[in-house]
Design a protein around this motif. Structure first.
Motif, PDB file in Angstrom:
ATOM      1  N   ARG A  48      54.196  20.862  72.054  1.00 41.80           N
ATOM      2  CA  ARG A  48      55.027  19.856  71.385  1.00 41.80           C
ATOM      3  C   ARG A  48      56.403  19.893  72.034  1.00 41.80           C
ATOM      4  N   THR A  49      56.839  18.744  72.547  1.00 41.95           N
ATOM      5  CA  THR A  49      58.163  18.658  73.161  1.00 41.95           C
ATOM      6  C   THR A  49      59.028  17.729  72.334  1.00 41.95           C
ATOM      7  N   ASP A  50      60.091  18.285  71.772  1.00 42.22           N
ATOM      8  CA  ASP A  50      61.063  17.514  70.989  1.00 42.22           C
ATOM      9  C   ASP A  50      62.259  17.255  71.902  1.00 42.22           C
ATOM     10  N   TYR A  51      62.526  15.993  72.194  1.00 40.06           N
ATOM     11  CA  TYR A  51      63.586  15.633  73.113  1.00 40.06           C
ATOM     12  C   TYR A  51      64.965  15.597  72.459  1.00 40.06           C
ATOM     13  N   LYS A  52      65.043  15.915  71.169  1.00 37.54           N
ATOM     14  CA  LYS A  52      66.312  15.993  70.432  1.00 37.54           C
ATOM     15  C   LYS A  52      67.132  14.714  70.600  1.00 37.54           C
ATOM     16  N   VAL A  72      59.244  12.822  70.021  1.00 38.46           N
ATOM     17  CA  VAL A  72      58.438  14.033  70.144  1.00 38.46           C
ATOM     18  C   VAL A  72      57.151  13.648  70.857  1.00 38.46           C
ATOM     19  N   PRO A  90      64.264   9.963  66.863  1.00 40.40           N
ATOM     20  CA  PRO A  90      63.522  11.129  67.335  1.00 40.40           C
ATOM     21  C   PRO A  90      62.405  10.745  68.309  1.00 40.40           C
ATOM     22  N   ARG A 141      53.006  10.310  71.950  1.00 46.21           N
ATOM     23  CA  ARG A 141      53.944  10.459  70.847  1.00 46.21           C
ATOM     24  C   ARG A 141      53.140  10.460  69.551  1.00 46.21           C
TER      25      ARG A 141
END
Length: 120
Positions: free
Chosen positions: A71-75, A81, A79, A40
């Motif tokens: 880059r993975t944004d888990y929404k 990421v 937040p 992260r």
């Protein structure tokens, strides 16, 4: 090996191409820490001591655009990421292993050389 740039490639040689991807003070360290496991943002910032938020974000964006970092944004809220190396990024991290080993093996000599630079 020719040092003349051809009209078909913007690079002088393969080293020139590789250095364009890892150029900058922080990118090799980012690659080093992400090669161990995904991180992260906050974790990565703690690993890469001394980097500013602005610079870390900029370097991560460049590595992402270059296809080195995913880059993975888990929404989620809060937040979450996660940054990790792509398969292409792992090939670059593997290429840096000998350089890392060289630095580890020669740390004492390098430290003395840096002191000489300051006093010269």
């Amino acid at each position: 090996m020719s040092t003349v740039r051809s009209s078909t490639t913007p690079f002088i040689c393969g080293l020139d191409a590789a250095l364009r991807v890892v150029s900058g003070k922080w990118k090799p360290l980012i690659l080093f820490f992400l090669a161990k496991d995904p991180k992260r943002y906050g974790e990565l910032k703690r690993c890469v001591r001394g980097v500013s938020d602005k610079m870390l974000i900029q370097q991560l964006k460049e590595l992402e655009v270059d296809g080195i970092v995913v880059r993975t944004d888990y929404k989620e809220i809060p937040p979450r990421v996660v940054y990790e190396l792509s398969p292409f990024g792992f090939t670059l991290a593997d290429a840096l292993i000998p350089l890392c080993e060289w630095g580890t093996e020669h740390t004492d000599i390098i430290e003395k050389a840096l002191v000489r630079r300051v006093t010269a």
